[in-house]
Design a protein around this motif. Structure first.
Motif, short mmCIF file in Angstrom:
data_model
loop_
_atom_site.label_atom_id
_atom_site.label_comp_id
_atom_site.label_asym_id
_atom_site.label_seq_id
_atom_site.Cartn_x
_atom_site.Cartn_y
_atom_site.Cartn_z
N GLU A 367 51.98 -41.12 36.18
CA GLU A 367 52.60 -40.73 34.92
C GLU A 367 53.45 -39.47 35.10
O GLU A 367 54.55 -39.35 34.54
CB GLU A 367 51.53 -40.50 33.85
N ARG A 370 56.83 -40.21 36.46
CA ARG A 370 57.75 -40.87 35.54
C ARG A 370 58.26 -39.94 34.43
O ARG A 370 59.16 -40.31 33.68
CB ARG A 370 57.06 -42.07 34.88
N GLU A 371 57.68 -38.76 34.35
CA GLU A 371 57.96 -37.91 33.19
C GLU A 371 59.42 -37.52 33.07
O GLU A 371 60.00 -37.48 31.97
CB GLU A 371 57.09 -36.65 33.23
N THR A 373 62.42 -38.93 34.45
CA THR A 373 63.45 -39.97 34.28
C THR A 373 62.95 -41.21 33.56
O THR A 373 63.75 -42.08 33.21
CB THR A 373 64.00 -40.39 35.64
N GLY A 374 61.65 -41.31 33.34
CA GLY A 374 61.11 -42.51 32.71
C GLY A 374 60.89 -43.65 33.66
O GLY A 374 60.48 -44.74 33.25
N SER A 375 61.16 -43.43 34.94
CA SER A 375 60.94 -44.48 35.95
C SER A 375 60.49 -43.83 37.25
O SER A 375 60.60 -42.61 37.43
CB SER A 375 62.21 -45.29 36.18
N TYR A 376 60.00 -44.63 38.15
CA TYR A 376 59.54 -44.12 39.44
C TYR A 376 60.74 -43.97 40.38
O TYR A 376 61.70 -44.73 40.31
CB TYR A 376 58.53 -45.07 40.06
N THR A 404 53.59 -50.24 39.95
CA THR A 404 54.92 -49.64 40.10
C THR A 404 55.99 -50.59 40.63
O THR A 404 57.18 -50.32 40.46
CB THR A 404 54.85 -48.44 41.07
#
Length: 622
Positions: A367, A370-371, A373-376, A404
């Motif tokens: 989590e 992802r904070e 950009t909202g993605s991995y 993921t």
């Protein structure tokens, strides 16, 4: 509860996925449908998967197994073992601690003991290494102990193809080493200098099936030994009618558990082995199936073996001592078998609790990633924690890949060493990646990373000095970013068949079940149906699952699609929130066909995998 459309939804509502439909093979499908009298969609499925011989596919026999003598090194191995048995030379089987290694140990020990002449029993012992104290692979100290104990022949199972130092040590100790393995050889150093090396993946081996598991290779050696011993017609009949079917039980369990390609010969091994697992006589197998709550009046499915039997077998090596598994499958004492099976069941419960605790920490780390950009980030996920149990690292890596869609290395450490397991995605060869970042392949000894490593495209294991962890992270980041292409990172759902509502019948489900067993390379069919209309609004179940009512099938039974939410994935109520939900709304669904056995609500049921508005996308074709 408010309507689904009013639920707060984080963007994006649905993962950006691509549905890929298998291409039609019209001529072949028509021939198969006429030949076997199956529903047209089943013929299309068989044609798309390249099934040209439905008789062999639906009812394999022992004749569908390849001749074990085709394996390079087989003749030399059989001759050396025969000589050892004839002269009462002690033999050590060097196993491994997972399902593949323990079952291979049992298969080979049993076969060698069966070829001993009357009154001169074979002297066969085994060593299954402790995962934490010894780690993977042949250890020189164990070879020295074997030589001191009078052992003359050492046979590795499910390990050894990269045991170059061990092969040198064995020669120095006057031990004849026979390597049986299925892992990929070292592309630079080749294969160990041993008495014999049996591995279908080694260079120059003509064996057609390159995807045997470790126990599959051991089964082939066992088959060759038993066949050479069966010099009379009664012995040959016993080999075919009793011994080989019995040996295939463990061969099937290992083939499923090791996630090798479940096609061709491997499929035959599993199909035949599952059939023999119905009501087993051997006390250990029977006790294990009982604690796993598998009925004994029918053959288990590949899924039941993979998710209920295999984890209990693996739990011994992950959490305690894997030699318990070998004892379980060798004992003839029902009371001892029940005791060992109960122990494995308890260890599996411990493993699940340990895994759950680690996953909580992993989910927090994911989590955090992802904070921003909202993605991995489009790279291999590398996570470590000193308190994670080394026995569950591979499972944790699989969970990260599932969450993921990216390859993952998961590691734990002691005071000096890092121990890791990795899992990958299609298109990113993880063993090649480790080989590429380990500088020894370029002759740069000062830049070496790993103490040892091995595996294959989708799964690896390794160890390395603790101070080199930052170097590993950087090299994996650079390598994976250069190799991972956008098409590899876009979720793709491969649909085997596109169907209409009228195709969804009990007869279709019956034929789909006949296409089992399913596994790697032959997955359970995924189906696509377009424009299915809702008979009513979706129903929320326990705040995270959904039920989509779809009306009645041709036999008048209600049909629904069930969406079961899983950890690490957006819950179904949130996933459907942006889509039309009123009665009569049209949706395109991707699903597996299931049977609900509830006495009142039973019948056909769709297990929902993905959905879109009926006009949202057109599926691509392979």
């Amino acid at each position: 509860m408010p309507p689904l459309s009013e639920l707060a939804v984080s963007e994006p509502v649905l993962p950006e996925s691509c549905w890929v439909v298998a291409p039609a093979v019209p001529g072949q499908a028509a021939r198969l449908a006429a030949e076997i009298g199956c529903p047209e969609p089943i013929a299309r499925l068989l044609a798309a998967r390249g099934i040209a011989d439905p008789k062999q596919f639906f009812a394999p026999t022992l004749d569908d197994l390849h001749d074990p003598s085709l394996l390079l090194g087989m003749d030399a191995a059989v001759a050396r073992i025969q000589r050892a048995v004839a002269h009462c030379e002690p033999i050590l089987i060097y196993g491994d601690y997972d399902v593949d290694g323990t079952t291979a140990t049992v298969l080979l020990k049993t076969a060698i003991e069966r070829i001993a002449p009357p009154g001169k029993p074979a002297i066969v012992t085994y060593h299954v290494p402790h995962r934490l104290r010894e780690g993977y692979g042949i250890q020189n100290v164990r070879l020295a102990e074997a030589a001191t104990a009078g052992i003359r022949v050492v046979i590795s199972v499910d390990t050894g193809i990269r045991a170059f130092e061990a092969a040198v040590e064995a020669k120095a100790l006057n031990l004849d080493l026979i390597v049986t393995d299925h892992h990929l050889p070292d592309g630079v150093e080749g294969i160990p200098d041993a008495c014999a090396v049996i591995n279908p993946a080694q260079p120059g081996c003509p064996y057609p099936n390159k995807h045997l598991c470790g126990a599959g290779v051991a089964f082939k050696l066992a088959h060759a030994l038993l066949a050479a011993h069966a010099v009379t017609e009664p012995l040959q009949l016993r080999l075919r009618n009793v011994l080989l079917p019995s040996f295939l039980k463990l061969g099937a369990i290992a083939t499923i558990a090791d996630s090798v390609e479940l096609t061709g010969e491997n499929r035959a091994i599993v199909w035949l082995g599952l059939r023999e697992l119905r009501n087993p006589v051997q006390p250990g197998l029977r006790a294990l199936m009982q604690v796993a709550e598998l009925p004994l009046d029918r053959s288990p499915s590949a899924g039941e073996v993979g998710f209920r039997l295999a984890p209990r077998i693996n739990a011994a090596g992950r959490m305690d001592v894997a030699s318990d598994v070998v004892e379980l499958f060798l004992t003839r004492d029902p009371h001892r078998a029940a005791e060992l099976a109960k122990k494995l069941d308890g260890l599996n419960a411990d493993r699940r609790a340990t895994e759950a605790a680690a996953l909580e920490a992993i989910d927090l780390q994911l989590e955090t990633m992802r904070e921003t950009t909202g993605s991995y980030p489009p790279e291999c996920i590398v996570l470590d924690h000193p308190e994670w149990h080394r026995g569950v690292l591979g499972i944790l890596a699989s969970r990260v890949v599932d969450r993921t869609g990216l390859p993952a290395l998961i590691m734990a450490a002691d005071e000096t060493q890092i121990y890791g397991s990795g899992r990958s995605i299609d298109g990113y060869h993880l063993l090649d990646a480790l080989t590429a970042i380990d500088a020894r392949v370029h002759g740069d000894a000062a830049g070496e990373l790993f103490t040892r490593f091995g595996g294959h495209a989708h799964a690896v294991g390794f160890s390395m000095p603790l101070p080199l962890l930052p170097t590993l992270r950087e090299r994996m980041r650079l390598h994976s970013r250069s190799m991972l292409q956008p098409r590899m990172l876009t979720p793709r759902i491969f649909c085997d068949l596109e169907l209409t509502f009228a195709d969804l019948t009990s007869e279709l489900l019956r034929w789909l079940k006949c296409c089992a067993p399913f596994g790697m390379g032959a997955p359970e069919p995924i189906l696509l149906a377009r424009g299915l209309t809702l008979a009513g609004p979706p129903r929320i179940i326990k705040e995270k699952h959904i039920c989509l009512p779809l009306g009645q099938t041709s036999d008048g039974r209600p049909l629904s699609a069930m969406g079961w939410s899983r950890p690490g994935r957006t819950a179904w109520p949130q996933r459907i929130a942006g889509l039309p939900q009123a009665a009569g709304a049209a949706l395109d669904l991707v699903f597996r066909l299931r049977e609900n056995t509830h006495p009142q609500y039973g019948g056909l049921e769709l297990e929902l995998l993905d959905l879109q508005s009926a006009v949202a996308q057109q599926a691509a074709t392979i």
